[in-house]
Design an enzyme around this catalytic site. Sequence first.
Site, PDB file in Angstrom:
ATOM      1  CB  SER A 272      72.889  71.363  40.271  1.00 40.13           C
ATOM      2  OG  SER A 272      72.187  70.345  39.664  1.00 40.13           O
TER       3      SER A 272
ATOM      4  CG  HIS B 289      75.249  66.718  38.113  1.00 39.75           C
ATOM      5  ND1 HIS B 289      75.475  66.393  39.427  1.00 39.75           N
ATOM      6  CD2 HIS B 289      74.081  67.376  38.101  1.00 39.75           C
ATOM      7  CE1 HIS B 289      74.489  66.840  40.182  1.00 39.75           C
ATOM      8  NE2 HIS B 289      73.621  67.442  39.401  1.00 39.75           N
TER       9      HIS B 289
ATOM     10  NE  ARG C 287      74.118  64.194  45.071  1.00 40.69           N
ATOM     11  CZ  ARG C 287      74.226  65.256  45.835  1.00 40.69           C
ATOM     12  NH1 ARG C 287      74.082  66.445  45.328  1.00 40.69           N
ATOM     13  NH2 ARG C 287      74.484  65.117  47.115  1.00 40.69           N
TER      14      ARG C 287
ATOM     15  CG  HIS D 154      69.583  63.407  40.596  1.00 41.46           C
ATOM     16  ND1 HIS D 154      70.584  63.616  39.668  1.00 41.46           N
ATOM     17  CD2 HIS D 154      69.771  64.329  41.575  1.00 41.46           C
ATOM     18  CE1 HIS D 154      71.344  64.620  40.073  1.00 41.46           C
ATOM     19  NE2 HIS D 154      70.870  65.077  41.223  1.00 41.46           N
TER      20      HIS D 154
ATOM     21  CE1 TYR E  60      66.690  64.706  37.517  1.00 41.17           C
ATOM     22  CE2 TYR E  60      66.715  65.058  39.888  1.00 41.17           C
ATOM     23  CZ  TYR E  60      67.260  65.280  38.637  1.00 41.17           C
ATOM     24  OH  TYR E  60      68.384  66.043  38.520  1.00 41.17           O
ATOM     25  CD  GLU E  61      69.940  61.552  36.559  1.00 41.81           C
ATOM     26  OE1 GLU E  61      70.666  61.525  35.546  1.00 41.81           O
ATOM     27  OE2 GLU E  61      70.394  61.564  37.721  1.00 41.81           O
TER      28      GLU E  61
ATOM     29  CB  ALA F 233      71.793  73.615  43.512  1.00 47.56           C
TER      30      ALA F 233
ATOM     31  CG  MET G 141      64.583  67.598  42.836  1.00 46.10           C
ATOM     32  SD  MET G 141      64.379  67.806  41.064  1.00 46.10           S
ATOM     33  CE  MET G 141      63.388  69.319  41.001  1.00 46.10           C
ATOM     34  CB  SER G 142      70.221  65.302  45.417  1.00 48.41           C
ATOM     35  OG  SER G 142      70.657  66.488  46.049  1.00 48.41           O
TER      36      SER G 142
ATOM     37  CG  ASN H 140      65.290  77.694  43.168  1.00 45.99           C
ATOM     38  OD1 ASN H 140      66.134  76.804  43.019  1.00 45.99           O
ATOM     39  ND2 ASN H 140      64.094  77.461  43.675  1.00 45.99           N
TER      40      ASN H 140
ATOM     41  CG  HIS I 244      69.081  72.906  35.639  1.00 40.60           C
ATOM     42  ND1 HIS I 244      69.242  72.583  36.972  1.00 40.60           N
ATOM     43  CD2 HIS I 244      70.122  72.318  34.998  1.00 40.60           C
ATOM     44  CE1 HIS I 244      70.326  71.830  37.118  1.00 40.60           C
ATOM     45  NE2 HIS I 244      70.876  71.657  35.935  1.00 40.60           N
TER      46      HIS I 244
HETATM   47  I1  8IG Z   1      68.431  74.099  42.605  1.00 36.69           I
HETATM   48  O1  8IG Z   1      62.937  74.726  44.267  1.00 36.69           O
HETATM   49  C1  8IG Z   1      66.732  73.451  43.152  1.00 36.69           C
HETATM   50  N1  8IG Z   1      66.472  72.157  43.244  1.00 36.69           N
HETATM   51  N2  8IG Z   1      62.495  70.177  44.502  1.00 36.69           N
HETATM   52  N3  8IG Z   1      62.712  72.481  44.388  1.00 36.69           N
HETATM   53  C2  8IG Z   1      63.233  71.235  44.259  1.00 36.69           C
HETATM   54  N4  8IG Z   1      64.478  71.018  43.868  1.00 36.69           N
HETATM   55  C3  8IG Z   1      65.214  72.098  43.627  1.00 36.69           C
HETATM   56  C4  8IG Z   1      64.742  73.396  43.745  1.00 36.69           C
HETATM   57  C5  8IG Z   1      63.421  73.603  44.149  1.00 36.69           C
HETATM   58  N5  8IG Z   1      65.716  74.239  43.429  1.00 36.69           N
END
Ligand code: 8IG
Length: 277
Positions: A37, A69, A89, A91, A93-94, A121, A216-217, A240, A252
Site C-alpha cells: 500500500s 495499489h 497485490r 489479499h 480479506y478481499e 505498509a 494484512m499481507s 501507523n 487508510h
Molecule cells: I498500513 O495497524 C497497516 N496495515 N492488521 N493493523 C493491520 N494491518 C495494518 C495496520 C495495522 N496498519
Amino acid sequence: METNIGTDHYELAADAAAELARRTGVERHDAAVVLGSGWAAAADDLGAVVADVELGDLPGFPAPTVVGHRNLARSVKVGDLAALVLGGRAHLYEGHAVHTVVHGVRTAIAAGCRTIILTNAAGGLNPTWPVGQPVLLCDQLNLTGTTPMVGPPPPDDKPARFVDLTEAYSPRLRALAMDVDPTLPEGIYAGLLGGAYETPAEIRMLQTMGADLVGMSTVLEAIAARHLGAELLGVSLVTNAAAGLSDEVLDHTDVLDAARDAGPRMVALLRGVLERL
Ligand code: 8IG
C-alpha cells in the site's frame, strides 16, 4: 474457505510468466519487488522502465480492489538486472483464495526471479518507531489461519511437500539492505487475515507473541517464495502506530500519506539492494 484445490497453481504461474515474457519482451527477470500500500511511487524511480503490463491481462490475476495499489507488472532495468515490479497485490480479506494471494510471487519465480522483495505498509508495535519508519523483516508470524502449502504438491514433487522457514528472510539480503541504510531496524511481522484493524487487546496479545509489526499481507507470499527456493527480503513501512498505542484513529488515507512521504527513502533502499544483488 476456498482453496482452488484441483487447479494446478504452478502451471498457472508458468502460463502467466510466459505471457509476461511475451508482453514485456523480457525473456527472464532476475528479481521481483512486490509493492505494498502506498509504495506505488517507489516503482516510478527504481530504474529505466522497459515495459508495463496490466496484471489483469495475465492468467490467474484478479482485478484490484484496494485503493493505493496499481494493478501493474512493470519490467525495469536496474544496472544489468532485469527487475519485475508488481504494483498490485491480492489479499485474503478481499475474499481471494490463498493461491491467488501468492500467484504474483509464483509467477515472478516462474519468470526467472531468484530474489523476491516483499514490501508492505504496517502498523508498528514498537513505540519508539515513528510513522514513516522503514523496518527490515527478520521473521514472521503467520496468523492468517491458512498457508499456500494447502492443496496437492506439484506432480513432480518439486518443490517439496514441506518447507523449512528458518531464516526465511535472507540474512545475506538483510546485510545488503543494512549496507544501503545502516540505520534500519529489524522486526518480526505478524500477518493477519485483516479486514479490520486490531483491537487494543489484540495488539497486546501480538506484543506478547513477539510481534513488532502487524499487517494484512506478506506472510503467505513469503512462504510461497521460500517453498520455491527464492531468496527473500521483506521491508515494512510503519504508517501507523498499532491500535491502542496512540490516540489516532486508524485510517487508510493516513497510510497512503505516510507512504508517499517516505517514498524517496524507500526508492533509494530498493534500488540500493537491487544494485548489490
Ligand atoms: I498500513 O495497524 C497497516 N496495515 N492488521 N493493523 C493491520 N494491518 C495494518 C495496520 C495495522 N496498519
